[in-house]
Design an enzyme around this catalytic site. Structure first.
Site, PDB file in Angstrom:
ATOM      1  N   GLY A  56       0.847  -1.184   0.000  1.00 37.20           N
ATOM      2  CA  GLY A  56       0.000   0.000   0.000  1.00 37.20           C
ATOM      3  C   GLY A  56       0.882   1.234   0.000  1.00 37.20           C
ATOM      4  N   VAL A  82       4.812  -1.190   3.096  1.00 36.62           N
ATOM      5  CA  VAL A  82       4.660   0.242   2.839  1.00 36.62           C
ATOM      6  C   VAL A  82       5.449   0.616   1.587  1.00 36.62           C
ATOM      7  CG1 VAL A  82       4.947   2.566   3.746  1.00 36.62           C
ATOM      8  CG2 VAL A  82       4.400   0.684   5.306  1.00 36.62           C
ATOM      9  N   LYS A  83       4.738   1.100   0.596  1.00 33.01           N
ATOM     10  CA  LYS A  83       5.346   1.464  -0.678  1.00 33.01           C
ATOM     11  C   LYS A  83       5.773   2.926  -0.619  1.00 33.01           C
ATOM     12  CE  LYS A  83       4.329   0.201  -5.480  1.00 33.01           C
ATOM     13  NZ  LYS A  83       3.211  -0.148  -6.388  1.00 33.01           N
ATOM     14  N   ILE A  84       7.057   3.160  -0.867  1.00 39.55           N
ATOM     15  CA  ILE A  84       7.684   4.471  -0.686  1.00 39.55           C
ATOM     16  C   ILE A  84       8.311   4.914  -2.011  1.00 39.55           C
ATOM     17  CG2 ILE A  84       9.495   5.743   0.537  1.00 39.55           C
ATOM     18  CD1 ILE A  84       7.502   4.906   2.505  1.00 39.55           C
TER      19      ILE A  84
END
Length: 216
Positions: A56, A82-84
């Site tokens: 996400g 966690v997509k950064i």
């Protein structure tokens, strides 16, 4: 190589999961917006289908905001990643989230240098965008191959997700150069099942059977 599906369409995820071929899901703000649904509800449905990594993405541009969003995303489910984005602020956030024990996927990677920085910051995954590189006449598969070689040389544990896959050849080549994972759109996954020679072979087998034994 593991296969993830790159979508926020719950029905497509369920269909591919029922076939037993996907191990995870990647999403992004564009994919979520395309479905026109609430982010939290979509993620909750996905976690009920797939028992594997689910990415996400944050929408903040500063490290502090990314970290705050990342903490909330990680709370949603034990499998959340966690997509950064691959920026200076994104790398700063990746380091902080890693120290908190939160898994990250650094996305929008287009070079070995960017992959090196993300891996050094402790990223769990990095996502080089094969299709977008090839849109600009760069060899996206070669970039994936170079990143894999670099990771192997230095023993980085960061896994490579070959992303922005648009063709069957890009998927096959990602496997051949050693990507740990490919995240693939629904349409490409569907095409992967078929080949004209397979269809022709089935047609021949059925014809031969019917000639010898009659129709079933």
């Amino acid at each position: 190589m593991k296969l993830f599906i790159d979508t926020a369409n719950v029905e497509h995820i369920r269909e591919m999961a029922d076939l037993g071929i996907i191990s995870g899901v990647t999403t992004n703000p564009t994919l979520i917006a395309r479905e026109g649904r609430d982010f939290n509800k979509v993620i909750k449905e996905i976690t009920g289908i797939i028992d594997g990594p689910i990415s996400g993405e944050v929408i903040s541009l500063d490290a502090e905001g990314m970290v705050d969003e990342g903490i909330e995303i990680a709370k949603m489910h034990k499998n959340m990643i966690v997509k950064i984005p691959m920026t200076e602020q994104g790398i700063k956030a990746t380091k902080k989230l890693t120290r908190l024990g939160i898994k990250t996927n650094v996305t929008l990677v287009f070079s070995v240098n960017q992959a090196l920085l993300a891996a050094t910051a402790g990223a769990t995954y990095i996502s080089p965008f094969v299709g977008r590189l090839e849109d600009t006449l760069h060899d996206g598969i070669q970039v994936v191959s170079d990143i894999r070689n670099m990771f192997d040389i230095y023993g980085f544990k960061t896994q490579i997700i070959s992303a922005s896959i648009r063709t069957l050849k890009q998927l096959a080549d990602s496997a051949l150069v050693g990507a740990h994972i490919a995240t693939v759109p629904y349409a490409v996954l569907k095409k992967s099942f078929t080949h004209p020679l397979t269809d022709k072979g089935i047609e021949t087998f059925m014809s031969d059977w019917e000639e010898a034994f009659g129709k079933k």
